[in-house]
Design a protein around this motif. Structure first.
Motif, PDB file in Angstrom:
ATOM      1  N   LEU A 271       0.833  -1.201   0.000  1.00  0.00           N
ATOM      2  CA  LEU A 271       0.000   0.000   0.000  1.00  0.00           C
ATOM      3  C   LEU A 271       0.869   1.252   0.000  1.00  0.00           C
ATOM      4  N   ARG A 272       1.976   1.214   0.714  1.00  0.00           N
ATOM      5  CA  ARG A 272       2.886   2.366   0.716  1.00  0.00           C
ATOM      6  C   ARG A 272       3.469   2.584  -0.685  1.00  0.00           C
ATOM      7  N   ARG A 273       3.829   1.495  -1.362  1.00  0.00           N
ATOM      8  CA  ARG A 273       4.343   1.621  -2.735  1.00  0.00           C
ATOM      9  C   ARG A 273       3.282   2.240  -3.643  1.00  0.00           C
ATOM     10  N   ALA A 274       2.038   1.776  -3.512  1.00  0.00           N
ATOM     11  CA  ALA A 274       0.963   2.324  -4.343  1.00  0.00           C
ATOM     12  C   ALA A 274       0.767   3.803  -4.075  1.00  0.00           C
ATOM     13  N   PHE A 275       0.805   4.189  -2.815  1.00  0.00           N
ATOM     14  CA  PHE A 275       0.657   5.600  -2.443  1.00  0.00           C
ATOM     15  C   PHE A 275       1.712   6.445  -3.134  1.00  0.00           C
ATOM     16  N   ARG A 276       2.951   5.963  -3.145  1.00  0.00           N
ATOM     17  CA  ARG A 276       4.034   6.726  -3.776  1.00  0.00           C
ATOM     18  C   ARG A 276       3.845   6.807  -5.286  1.00  0.00           C
ATOM     19  N   LEU A 277       3.555   5.676  -5.923  1.00  0.00           N
ATOM     20  CA  LEU A 277       3.483   5.649  -7.381  1.00  0.00           C
ATOM     21  C   LEU A 277       2.289   6.441  -7.912  1.00  0.00           C
ATOM     22  N   GLU A 307      -9.207   1.325  -3.231  1.00  0.00           N
ATOM     23  CA  GLU A 307     -10.209   1.385  -2.168  1.00  0.00           C
ATOM     24  C   GLU A 307      -9.558   1.237  -0.793  1.00  0.00           C
ATOM     25  N   GLU A 308      -8.515   0.420  -0.704  1.00  0.00           N
ATOM     26  CA  GLU A 308      -7.819   0.279   0.571  1.00  0.00           C
ATOM     27  C   GLU A 308      -7.113   1.590   0.940  1.00  0.00           C
ATOM     28  N   LEU A 309      -6.566   2.283  -0.048  1.00  0.00           N
ATOM     29  CA  LEU A 309      -5.968   3.594   0.217  1.00  0.00           C
ATOM     30  C   LEU A 309      -7.021   4.595   0.666  1.00  0.00           C
ATOM     31  N   VAL A 310      -8.214   4.499   0.106  1.00  0.00           N
ATOM     32  CA  VAL A 310      -9.311   5.376   0.530  1.00  0.00           C
ATOM     33  C   VAL A 310      -9.666   5.080   1.984  1.00  0.00           C
ATOM     34  N   GLU A 316      -8.615   9.867  -1.873  1.00  0.00           N
ATOM     35  CA  GLU A 316     -10.030  10.235  -1.808  1.00  0.00           C
ATOM     36  C   GLU A 316     -10.785   9.589  -2.968  1.00  0.00           C
ATOM     37  N   ALA A 317     -12.004   9.176  -2.707  1.00  0.00           N
ATOM     38  CA  ALA A 317     -12.888   8.671  -3.755  1.00  0.00           C
ATOM     39  C   ALA A 317     -13.925   9.745  -4.045  1.00  0.00           C
ATOM     40  N   ARG A 318     -14.040  10.102  -5.320  1.00  0.00           N
ATOM     41  CA  ARG A 318     -14.963  11.170  -5.724  1.00  0.00           C
ATOM     42  C   ARG A 318     -15.930  10.599  -6.747  1.00  0.00           C
TER      43      ARG A 318
END
Length: 626
Positions: A271-277, A307-310, A316-318
């Protein structure tokens, strides 16, 4: 009446911390929370109000403000229990329960309680007969606080946490986002003193650069207070640079970066990798296929990750009710970019991600372009399936709508691929969007992307690519009524197409030059170029070229007063457009042919001011309806 409870081993009326000073705004959220805690006609008071939102958004401040507004409901007072230990580590359920028990009573066992049932029972007995409000602050999970909630039978709980505690039965949920811009300005003025009030323009910019996040706003105000020699304008200037913004937003024990990092550090490695990329996403918000391209995963895995990052309040999900797009709060995007660039292999990672994104965008844009303007790109194979995302499902029934939604991201991806030196992707992406830029008269985007594409083609020494970009720039110049520039581009493109033996490209350039000559009233020169182009297009099977050449010849004959000849050529043009499958051109030809009907009331005069020469295109100084 309540059953009296012995006071032995129990502290006096519990007291909450004071309401935070300088609290502004949040009127709607406070009203919602107060209604939930008080209840009303036909609606009982809630036992648990769960307040969620990203770090720094002001959850604790709102909970305290709400607690003081509803103090009359809780005659036995209230308690605030922090659910984090040193370095922000979450307390276990047993640790949290023991901490609460110590706050409620002096009768605490000397050894830690490890049995959840015994802990809950002790808490229930300590709370029995007491109408209290508990604020359980910064919860990490439902598992952490469930034993505490089971012990509360007569009071209420305000629960705060980054994650939405969706698994709690009967809880009322209140999500906090950034405050409104006017509230952000009000907060800065309240916290920053007289100097803030002296420069409203700078204050508004500071609010925007802080993303209207309460913690960021308070740190910014503290930074100004700590420096009597500086000004709001100078502070705004320091905040403009995203690379140093989080460093500026640190003063004393207020540290925005540290607060934002808490949620990131609690996430797992993937999840941290996804956040960065995802900080490389080319637009403020983006869809699931963009997530898949950036992460290099399949669509289902990408959606699950987003969705896990949200849920972790890192994304944010919009939604507009029909579809969902994702995006970062501006400060979280700054953090993600900072973390990504701090990686040892940041440059290589950035290039790989941009290449994946460019290929996905190119695949989808080519598919959309073939349906928006069939045959516009004569080099594309209409029957070739896209390599990458499911284009039909993603683009949908309206390619124009897809382009409109993705145009910002597509243009930024052209910039990113150019910065990364991915030359073929640059001209591929720019070319695939040219039809959309034409249809929407997006001249600035057309100019920028194709200037980058021309530079890429020249750097790669690709004559064919340079010819294609020159041709598109000629079309752009003609749309902008820059006749000399249009002729230069078309002439350069035709020469390059001749070098690579692209006969269709040569024909398209002749049509482009003929359009310019027709606009200048040079009918003979225009007619010769249209005629040669028509012969070439027919020989090469280029239906779109045939449509454009026949349209041009019809307009030449209309200027000459040969209305019957023009009508026959337009009828040929219409049949070619039908075979091409271009509904916009077919409809244009149908309307124009109807205006050339023998009925004198509908006949066009060979003299006039302007005539539509194609969908969205007008030719000045030619025939108009009489």
């Amino acid at each position: 009446p309540r059953t009296p409870v012995p006071r032995h081993g129990r502290r006096s009326r519990a007291a909450l911390p004071a309401a935070p000073p300088g609290f502004v705004g949040r009127d709607a959220e406070l009203a919602y929370g107060e209604r939930a805690l008080r209840g009303g006609v036909g609606r009982p008071a809630v036992r648990v109000l769960a307040v969620s939102g990203p770090a720094g958004v002001g959850k604790t401040a709102l909970a305290l403000r709400l607690a003081h507004r509803t103090a009359d409901l809780f005659p036995d007072g209230g308690l605030l229990l922090g659910l984090r230990g040193p370095q922000g580590r979450p307390l276990s359920a047993a640790q949290a329960g023991a901490a609460l028990l110590r706050r409620l009573t002096d009768d605490v066992p000397g050894v830690p309680l490890t049995d959840p049932e015994e802990l809950t029972d002790r808490l229930r007995r300590a709370l029995h007969g007491r109408r209290m409000l508990l604020i359980l602050d910064d919860a990490a999970s439902e598992q952490q606080i469930r034993p505490l909630l089971q012990a509360v039978t007569e009071g209420s709980v305000i629960l705060t946490g980054r994650r939405r505690a969706a698994a709690l039965d009967g809880a009322e949920h209140l999500r906090l986002d950034a405050v409104r811009p006017e509230e952000a300005v009000e907060l800065l003025l309240a916290a920053g003193g007289e100097r803030m009030a002296q420069d409203p323009v700078a204050v508004a910019e500071i609010a925007r650069l802080c993303g209207c996040f309460p913690l960021a706003l308070r740190v910014a105000a503290a930074a100004l207070t700590a420096r009597p020699h500086t000004t709001p304008a100078a502070l705004a200037g320091r905040l403009r640079d995203e690379r140093t913004r989080l460093g500026v937003l640190r003063e004393g024990d207020l540290d925005l970066r540290s607060s934002l990092l808490t949620g990131y550090q609690e996430a797992g490695p993937a999840l941290r990798r996804a956040f960065r990329l995802l900080s490389l996403a080319p637009a403020p918000d983006f869809t699931g296929w963009t997530v898949a391209a950036l992460l290099g995963t399949g669509a289902e895995e990408a959606e699950e990750t987003a969705e896990e990052l949200v849920r972790a309040q890192l994304l944010e999900a919009r939604t507009d009710g029909r579809s969902v797009r994702y995006g970062f709060h501006s400060l979280l995007r700054v953090l993600a970019t900072e973390l990504r660039e701090a990686e040892p292999d940041a440059a290589r990672t950035r290039r790989e991600v941009v290449e994946r994104l460019g290929r996905a965008y190119g695949s989808l844009a080519r598919y959309a372009d073939q349906r928006l303007a069939p045959g516009r790109d004569w080099r594309a194979r209409p029957d070739a399936g896209p390599a990458g995302p499911d284009a039909a499902a993603i683009v949908g029934a309206s390619p124009l709508a897809w382009f409109r939604e993705e145009a910002t991201g597509l243009v930024e991806t052209v910039r990113q691929t150019h910065a990364a030196g991915l030359w073929p992707l640059v001209w591929d992406l720019a070319g695939s969007a040219a039809g959309y830029f034409h249809a929407r008269a997006a001249w600035e985007e057309w100019e920028e992307t194709h200037r980058l594409a021309l530079d890429a083609a020249r750097r790669a020494r690709n004559t064919e690519a340079e010819a294609t970009v020159q041709y598109a720039l000629g079309d752009l110049a003609w749309q902008r009524r820059q006749a000399d520039r249009a002729l230069r581009h078309h002439t350069a493109a035709q020469h390059a197409f001749e070098l690579v033996r692209d006969r269709t490209g040569v024909a398209r350039c002749r049509i482009g030059a003929a359009d310019v000559l027709l606009g200048q009233g040079l009918l003979e020169h225009a007619a010769r170029r249209y005629g040669r182009a028509l012969a070439l297009c027919s020989a090469e099977g280029d239906l779109r070229g045939e449509v454009a050449a026949l349209k041009g010849l019809a307009l030449v004959n209309l200027r000459r007063g040969r209305v019957d000849v023009a009508r026959r050529q337009l009828e040929q043009c219409g049949r070619a457009a039908e075979r091409l499958g271009d509904r916009r051109w077919t409809e244009y030809v149908r309307r124009t042919t109807a205006r050339l009907a023998p009925d004198p009331a509908h006949r066009l005069s060979p003299v006039g001011h302007a005539v539509e020469v194609g969908p969205g295109m007008w030719l000045i100084g030619t025939a108009t309806a009489a």
